[in-house]
Enzyme design. Structure first.
Site, PDB file in Angstrom:
ATOM      1  N   GLY A   1      40.557  38.234  18.007  1.00 12.37           N
ATOM      2  CA  GLY A   1      39.866  37.213  18.783  1.00 12.37           C
ATOM      3  C   GLY A   1      39.359  37.734  20.119  1.00 12.37           C
TER       4      GLY A   1
ATOM      5  NE  ARG B   1      41.709  28.001  26.309  1.00  9.40           N
ATOM      6  CZ  ARG B   1      42.790  27.423  25.777  1.00  9.40           C
ATOM      7  NH1 ARG B   1      42.947  27.417  24.457  1.00  9.40           N
ATOM      8  NH2 ARG B   1      43.693  26.879  26.555  1.00  9.40           N
TER       9      ARG B   1
ATOM     10  N   GLY C   1      49.021  38.472  17.703  1.00  6.01           N
ATOM     11  CA  GLY C   1      49.228  39.270  18.903  1.00  6.01           C
ATOM     12  C   GLY C   1      49.377  38.459  20.163  1.00  6.01           C
ATOM     13  CG  ASP C   2      47.311  34.715  20.430  1.00  6.69           C
ATOM     14  OD1 ASP C   2      48.044  34.644  19.421  1.00  6.69           O
ATOM     15  OD2 ASP C   2      46.240  34.087  20.537  1.00  6.69           O
TER      16      ASP C   2
ATOM     17  CD  GLU D   1      44.978  22.855  10.410  1.00  2.00           C
ATOM     18  OE1 GLU D   1      44.850  22.702  11.653  1.00  2.00           O
ATOM     19  OE2 GLU D   1      45.653  23.759   9.914  1.00  2.00           O
TER      20      GLU D   1
ATOM     21  NE  ARG E   1      54.490  54.711  45.668  1.00  2.92           N
ATOM     22  CZ  ARG E   1      53.646  55.549  46.267  1.00  2.92           C
ATOM     23  NH1 ARG E   1      53.731  55.757  47.581  1.00  2.92           N
ATOM     24  NH2 ARG E   1      52.749  56.204  45.561  1.00  2.92           N
TER      25      ARG E   1
ATOM     26  CE  LYS F   1      54.679  60.169  45.758  1.00  2.92           C
ATOM     27  NZ  LYS F   1      54.245  61.563  45.381  1.00  2.92           N
TER      28      LYS F   1
ATOM     29  CB  ALA G   1      64.165  61.970  68.423  1.00  2.63           C
TER      30      ALA G   1
END
Length: 450
Positions: free
Chosen positions: A13, A17, A104-105, A158, A319, A337, A409
């Site tokens: 499909g 929508r 699939g939906d 239906e 991360r 990260k 520092a």
């Protein structure tokens, strides 16, 4: 002997929508495309074949499923669900086993439910097909399943064709079926398209089977398990339901969620026991948390492994590639990260650690950053065990800070620091007595003259 299993998943499909350039079935739930949730459930049954019927946007779907060993066939013309299933017949030529027909939906159907469908298919009364039914709070315009107390289907009607008595029935048709391959394709070949839309409807296989003297059966599942997704609103509703279930499981397995409704999990989040999660925490994919970890409020964690006793946040961002050792601490407004922090290492606030390794017990002062990128390549920073990095330091990678070394520092470190040494790199401080007073007087006079 258990019959081999094949799954046909309909995903041809257009999904108009959703109003998206991304194929409908690739929109994520808990960080994973909805189609892959369904394929994961199917995989638990160890199917011989899994086939996705594609159409519009096929390239996107194929790119998502082919790496998983899932096949695709194309439905060029959109002539209905029965026609879509028939498109998979050539791919299953010679297959002798059971076939699950899924959408699939409709991604939340679990492996247990699929197994129940196949078990019912092989019950003593040998139904030709097994349908999956549900009872929604508002049956609305769903097709109704007219069945007896044993689950033998008389007919599927239906909504637009149903009588007032049939509309009063609350058992609805999800559209998902199981059948033996030989039966399925024989029934599909006899489905007509004499209806208002001129389409070939999959549920009509029940009527075709009945006309041949064979019955079908229905099993029921909660409505949430067969919720279909056709819009952003429905996607959000399914996401919310998934999250509610996952939060409940997390607490049942020994985690404390202070405000459960504010915590968002990914499909693969793993939590140990006695984990404490404060409000407004978000987990992206690839997070594994050991026992006795505390995650403070407003933290965002993705692709990270956190060992027992570690503390994260508040307002921390971990991360992918982050590894926190036992009792390590990453505090407020710290971002990591591809950073590995050893046992007891601390970066308490206002720090960026990227492409870095921090030894056990090291302390990273506020405002420290690893300068890991030169605009073209990434480089690593290694900080030895027990090292102390003073606040507002910039470590320009590639660079190594030795064990027990100290960085003063405000330093910009561009060369390696040997173990136990002090590294100091900043401009010499000077004081000019009276300069501030004279400056203010001059500026005030200048302003008054305007």
């Amino acid at each position: 002997m258990t019959a081999p299993i094949a799954a046909i998943i309909l995903a041809a499909g257009k999904g108009t929508r959703m109003k998206s350039d991304t194929h409908k079935v690739l929109h994520p739930i808990a960080g994973r495309p909805m189609l892959l949730h369904l394929i994961h459930s199917v995989a638990a049954l160890e199917p011989a074949r899994t086939i996705v019927v594609v159409g519009a946007g096929r390239e996107q779907v194929e790119a998502a499923v082919h790496p998983l060993g899932v096949e695709t066939v194309e439905q060029v013309e959109q002539l209905g669900t029965a026609h879509a299933v028939l498109e998979a017949k050539p791919a299953l030529d010679g297959f002798e086993g059971d076939v699950l027909v899924l959408f699939g939906d409709v991604p939340r159907v679990g492996a247990g439910t699929l197994a129940r469908m196949l078990e019912r298919l092989h019950a003593e009364d040998a139904p030709a097909t097994v349908a999956l039914g549900f009872r929604p709070a508002d049956p609305g315009a769903y097709g109704r399943v007219i069945a007896d107390s044993e689950g033998r289907i008389d007919r599927i009607v239906e909504f637009k064709d149903a009588s007032p008595e049939e509309r009063a029935v609350t058992l609805c048709n999800s559209g998902l079926f199981a059948a033996r391959a030989a039966d399925l394709f024989d029934l599909l070949a006899k489905v007509g398209n004499d209806n208002a839309a001129g389409e070939y409807y999959l549920p009509d296989i029940v009527t075709v089977a009945a006309s041949a003297g064979r019955h079908s059966a229905v099993i029921e599942v909660p409505a949430a398990e067969v919720a279909g997704i056709n819009s952003r609103g429905e996607l959000a509703a399914v996401e919310a339901e998934w999250q509610r279930d996952r939060r409940a499981r997390a607490m049942a397995e020994g985690a404390t969620l202070i405000a459960p409704e504010t915590v968002w999990f990914a499909y693969d989040t793993r939590l140990g026991r006695d984990v404490l999660i404060e409000p407004n925490v978000f987990f992206g994919p690839g997070v594994e948390i050991a026992d006795r970890v505390t995650v403070h409020a407003f933290s965002h964690i993705e692709g990270a492994t956190i060992a027992s006793g570690a503390v994260v946040g508040p307002y921390a961002r971990l991360r992918p590639g982050t590894v926190l050792g036992e009792d390590a601490k990453v505090g407020n407004f710290v971002e990591t990260k591809k950073a590995v922090l050893g046992k007891g290492a601390k970066a308490n606030h206002l720090t960026y650690l990227g492409d870095a390794e921090v030894g056990a017990g090291a302390n990273i002062g506020a405002g420290t950053i690893t300068c890991n990128y030169d605009g073209f390549f990434k480089y690593r920073t290694n900080i030895g065990a027990g090292a102390f990095i003073g606040s507002n330091s910039a470590l320009v990678a590639p660079v190594t800070i030795g064990r027990d070394a100290t960085v003063a520092a405000g330093s910009v470190i561009t060369r390696d620091v040997e173990p136990g040494a002090l590294a100091l790199s900043r401009a010499r401080q000077e004081a000019k007595p009276g300069w501030g007073t004279r400056f203010r007087e001059v500026m005030k006079a200048r302003k008054a003259a305007k």
